[in-house]
Design an enzyme around this catalytic site. Structure first.
Site, PDB file in Angstrom:
ATOM      1  N   CYS B  86      21.163  11.357  54.087  1.00 15.42           N
ATOM      2  CA  CYS B  86      21.064  10.333  53.042  1.00 15.42           C
ATOM      3  C   CYS B  86      21.389  10.943  51.676  1.00 15.42           C
ATOM      4  CB  CYS B  86      19.678   9.673  53.095  1.00 15.42           C
ATOM      5  SG  CYS B  86      19.653   8.079  52.251  1.00 15.42           S
ATOM      6  N   HIS B 194      18.795   8.245  58.957  1.00 11.91           N
ATOM      7  CA  HIS B 194      17.663   9.180  58.885  1.00 11.91           C
ATOM      8  C   HIS B 194      17.157   9.551  60.279  1.00 11.91           C
ATOM      9  CE1 HIS B 194      16.618   8.982  54.534  1.00 11.91           C
ATOM     10  NE2 HIS B 194      17.163   7.771  54.591  1.00 11.91           N
ATOM     11  N   GLU B 196      15.182  11.835  61.029  1.00  9.58           N
ATOM     12  CA  GLU B 196      13.762  12.235  60.951  1.00  9.58           C
ATOM     13  C   GLU B 196      12.831  11.021  61.004  1.00  9.58           C
ATOM     14  OE1 GLU B 196      15.768  12.003  58.425  1.00  9.58           O
ATOM     15  OE2 GLU B 196      14.684  11.351  56.631  1.00  9.58           O
TER      16      GLU B 196
END
Lengths: 716, 222
Positions: B86, B194, B196
């Site tokens: 990002c 993302h 994560e």
């Protein structure tokens, strides 16, 4: 620069009534200086002093074994076990958002986040409750798009997940939109920071962004009605800088770890004035400020402007003098201003020095505590028109039209503009009842909801107040959470009108009664009055922000039905259509009393849901749109159809309170029903790919399309 | 594997990145942007999401001037691994470790939703745990994720198999539906989605966990 002469016109322009000005003369025994007049106006406006509502706010329940700190500080604090605390509050930014929606809404988010981290808590969740005018009103698109972008622009950059909220449209908000922002943060229960100063001669430190001329007089503006001069008010709206706020939070939390902070207060409404007076007053001390040391963004600012500036991302702190170097280093690391701008003094005095001259010299305790308090006359609301005949509409058509109505359709257009997942702890994003965020590194989770039905409140403020609290509790319970406490954001019209004051009084009474019955104390809140334009008031809108706890090892209840689940209805259905979404949103009929709220029944139903949480596949509370809309939402979330046995319009769309709809495996349902003492019954079955009421059915896909396009069709 | 997660003042996915890397078995150190050097022996530098300096200028432009960014470029120059997610991807294009730029979303609005990503190549340590053409689900959350590069660059990326992920339903107008690209030596990955946030089943998906597990796993075997 010479100060203007104090004239009756100048006094009136500061929002002070002639008798309030007389009170100032009595307190200080002389005419105030220009700066002093500004300070009084900032402290005594409705926004800061609660002068119309205080008498009634005192009647709300604010205590309980779970409450660590109730109203009066920056935010409320509740115990969530394991030495941890949740700090939360909701606050309005209505007036600024109508004048300039992006910055108004953005700084509303900024203000509420600051309230939370000022107390030592790291924000972990945000919500916002939005009310706008009719979708077709020429200003609505601009206000909605601006406010949503502003909320996202601030919260996304700051890094807090937005996990819930509300959005409604009604022509009563054409001239005054409502933007209510909620934030919650986590802290150690024994490391909460308060605003009371202590110790004489302690340095008063200014932290954060520099002071500019933005927002001068904002709190006074927010306590006035609008008329056609509104464009001239644009300079009173502040400008937000979420990047600075993020750094201010990190620096403040880091500073608190060093033990340097005696007391701390964020600069919100009426900036330097309110924060300094509050710290001094709570600590029984005076404060001397030297404005020549205040970091400023522009040259030539007067004492008046500095004391009333509402520049954002600023804090005031009383510091342990031996920790000064350590504290300064933290702020330099984060590239933020750190300046000692004054000290605590033993005498009861608020002394403002600028250019070696005293610009204000006022008795501090009286400034804080002598704000006028009014027992305003009020009258009970007129009853709504009587309930007319049942409308003539097929139930499936009614559902399709409600599902696609801007008040009930998918809100994805709004919340996809918010970062709902930053922090990687969001267990349930917006759009499915309460938002759920886990407590990082523990097995616990927190549930958040925001609720009110202003149509109910308008029709019967007492029952409407009760209902807002009951619905908030139900939304928490439906997620498997035990309701802990609430914050209230009371949005009303001009309290000088007895009928508006009557709405406020009765709504507070209703909220109080429900909070007592449901053990759901109000620990923080905010009052926004004068939401009127050209004499026309908004619907009375007391937003309830509720928080609940899901303890480690307790089951989370889902929000999506599965193929083969039975639909179990918990609670009594009588088919109450008064003030229902069906009549209002499809037939423009605002008739009949709102549904009554049986608080004992609410408590019984909640206890049953929580006791059997592990058996329940999915759950929703039933509110607007009744059984039909609730069943549709559980079905849609699971991508399955649903068949309800009844085809009776009133039974399907009635908004009787105290009800939950559950999706359960048949065996589990039987066990719950057996234990329910007649409160629960099977009303249908989930599965297939159509929505059916009795014999009539329609494809789920048709309904889904209507639901999905409700907002995009209108707002792009 | 030793990993460093870079912290700019406006980073807000730094902890999330560290959590996901640690869950995959990495030894993680947080590194402040004013530091001029990386800790010794770092294998992977992760530049997390957020708003490094508020992104009031071009996203990532100021972060690219931080002292640590010089160290990241040097680390990549020595053949070290770098992952930018990002805002981290934006920083990597601003440092020129990756070609192209991330411009405002075509819809002009911030967009946060879980999207389908097609794995375009498995020829990298980051994507080796997936199958080519596999569709995985990972959330996006950005206002400036519209990947832009000139035609020659796009042709080269495509020809060299350096497009790591493409969107199934493009949420931001990115050229060639590009969601993530690799450096020439395939050791630097920038991606807008993302991973994560999709590394824990409780959060609704674990497709992202395989990226971290695959990456850390490669180091365990070498």
């Amino acid at each position: 620069m010479t100060d203007p002469e104090i004239t009756p016109e100048l006094v009136a322009a500061h929002g002070l009534k002639p008798e309030e000005y007389d009170r100032i003369l009595t307190i200080i025994g002389r005419a105030p200086t220009f700066t002093e007049l500004g300070i009084f106006s900032a402290m005594w406006n409705e926004h800061c002093s609660y002068k119309s509502s205080k008498k009634w706010l005192r009647t709300l329940p604010t205590t309980g074994p779970q409450v660590i700190c109730g109203p009066g500080e920056n935010a409320g604090v509740v115990d969530i076990g394991d030495g941890q605390a949740l700090v939360f509050k909701m606050e309005s930014h209505n007036h600024p958002s109508y004048i300039e929606p992006y910055q108004g809404a953005a700084t509303g988010v900024g203000g509420i986040l600051r309230d939370v981290f000022t107390m030592g808590a790291r924000p972990v969740a945000a919500m916002n409750a939005l009310s706008f005018g009719a979708p077709s009103h020429p200003k609505t698109t601009h206000l909605l798009a601006g406010a949503v972008a502003g909320i996202g622009g601030y919260g996304n950059c700051f890094g807090v997940p937005t996990v819930g909220g509300e959005l409604r449209f009604d022509s009563a908000y054409d001239g005054n939109c409502l933007v209510n922002a909620f934030a919650a943060g986590l802290a150690e229960a024994d490391a909460i920071f308060y605003s009371a100063a202590s110790g004489v001669g302690m340095p008063v430190v200014y932290l954060g962004a520099k002071t500019g001329r933005d927002g001068v007089g904002g709190a006074t503006m927010a306590s006035a009605e609008f008329d056609d001069t509104i464009e001239e008010k644009r300079p009173t709206v502040q400008v937000g800088d979420p990047f600075t706020e993020k750094r201010l939070m990190e620096a403040t939390l880091e500073l608190m770890q060093t033990g340097a902070v005696i007391s701390i207060q964020d600069m919100g409404a009426a900036g330097l004035t309110c924060s300094a007076v509050e710290m001094g007053d709570k600590g029984g001390l005076g404060i001397r400020l030297d404005l020549d040391r205040v970091p400023v963004r522009e040259a030539g600012m007067t004492a008046y402007e500095m004391m009333l500036s509402e520049s954002q991302e600023r804090m005031l702190m009383v510091l342990r003098p031996e920790k000064e170097a350590e504290a300064k280093a933290v702020f330099e690391k984060w590239d933020l201003d750190f300046a000692i701008v004054g000290e605590t003094i033993p005498e009861d005095r608020f002394l403002i020095m600028h250019g070696n001259e005293a610009r204000a010299d006022l008795p501090l305790s009286q400034l804080a505590s002598s704000a006028p308090e009014y027992d305003r006359p009020w009258v009970a609301s007129a009853p709504p028109p009587a309930l007319g005949p049942l409308p003539d509409i097929a139930p499936l058509e009614a559902l399709r039209r409600l599902a696609g109505h801007p008040n009930h359709c998918s809100r994805a257009w709004v919340w996809e503009q918010y970062d709902t997942q930053v922090g990687a702890d969001t267990l349930r994003p917006p759009g499915r009842g309460a938002g759920i965020v886990r407590v990082h590194g523990t097995g616990k989770a927190l549930a958040f909801t925001s609720d009110v039905n202003p149509h109910y409140v308008a029709a019967d403020p007492f029952e409407g107040g009760k209902q807002a609290v009951a619905e908030a509790c139900r939304n928490l319970v439906a997620a498997g959470a035990r309701p802990l406490a609430a914050t209230d954001n009371l949005n009303f019209g001009n309290p000088e009108k007895p009928e508006i004051m009557g709405q406020l009084v009765m709504a507070i009474k209703g909220i109080g009664e429900a909070c007592r019955a449901l053990d759901f104390p109000i620990v923080s809140g905010n009052v926004s009055l004068y939401n009127e334009t050209d004499g026309r008031a908004i619907l009375p809108t007391p937003t309830i922000g509720g928080v609940g706890l899901i303890e480690a090892g307790r089951p989370l209840i889902g929000s999506a039905a599965r193929e083969g689940d039975v639909a179990v209805l918990l609670g009594e259905t009588l088919g109450h259509l008064g003030q229902s979404a069906l009549l209002r949103d499809l037939f423009d009929r605002r008739e009949g009393p709102p549904p009554p709220v049986d608080l004992a029944g609410e408590a019984r139903a909640a206890a049953l849901v929580l006791e059997h949480a592990g058996r329940i596949g999915a759950c929703t509370d039933l509110s607007e749109g009744g059984l039909a809309l609730g069943a549709f939402e559980l079905a849609l979330a699971g991508g399955v159809g649903v068949t309800l046995e009844t085809e009776d319009l009133a039974m399907l769309f009635g908004e009787d309170q105290g009800r939950y709809l559950l999706a359960m495996e048949p065996d589990e349902a039987a066990a719950l029903i057996a234990a329910s003492d007649g409160l629960a019954q099977v009303v249908g079955r989930f599965g297939g790919d159509s929505i059916a009421f009795g014999e009539a059915s329609e494809p789920l896909e048709t309904m889904r399309a209507a639901f999905r396009e409700g907002l995009t069709r209108q707002f792009g | 594997m030793k990993a460093a997660v870079i912290v700019f003042p406006g980073s807000n996915c730094d902890r999330d990145m560290a959590v996901a890397l640690r869950a995959a078995g990495a030894d993680v150190t947080m590194v402040w942007h004013k530091d001029a050097a990386l800790p010794a022996g770092v294998d992977l530098v992760a530049v997390p999401g957020g708003f490094s300096f508020g992104d009031y200028l071009r996203c990532g432009a100021i972060a690219a001037q931080s002292p640590i960014s010089r160290a990241i470029v040097n680390h990549a120059g020595r053949g070290g691994y770098v992952l930018g997610v990002c805002n981290g991807f934006q920083v990597l294009t601003e440092t020129r470790l990756l070609p192209g730029a991330l411009i405002r979303n075509a819809g002009l609005r911030f967009v946060c939703r879980t999207v389908g990503l097609r794995v375009a190549t498995t020829d990298s340590a980051f994507t080796a745990a997936y199958a080519t053409g596999e569709v995985i689900r990972i959330p996006v959350a950005h206002h400036d994720g519209n990947y832009f590069a000139d035609a020659d660059t796009l042709a080269r990326l495509e020809g060299d198999g350096r497009i790591a992920f493409t969107y199934k339903d493009n949420p931001n107008g990115a050229a060639l539906d590009i969601a993530g690209v690799l450096s020439d030596n395939r050791r630097v990955l920038g991606m807008m989605p993302h991973p994560e946030r999709a590394a824990d089943p409780a959060l609704g998906g674990s497709d992202g966990a395989r990226l971290f597990a695959g990456l850390v796993g490669q180091f365990a075997t070498t």
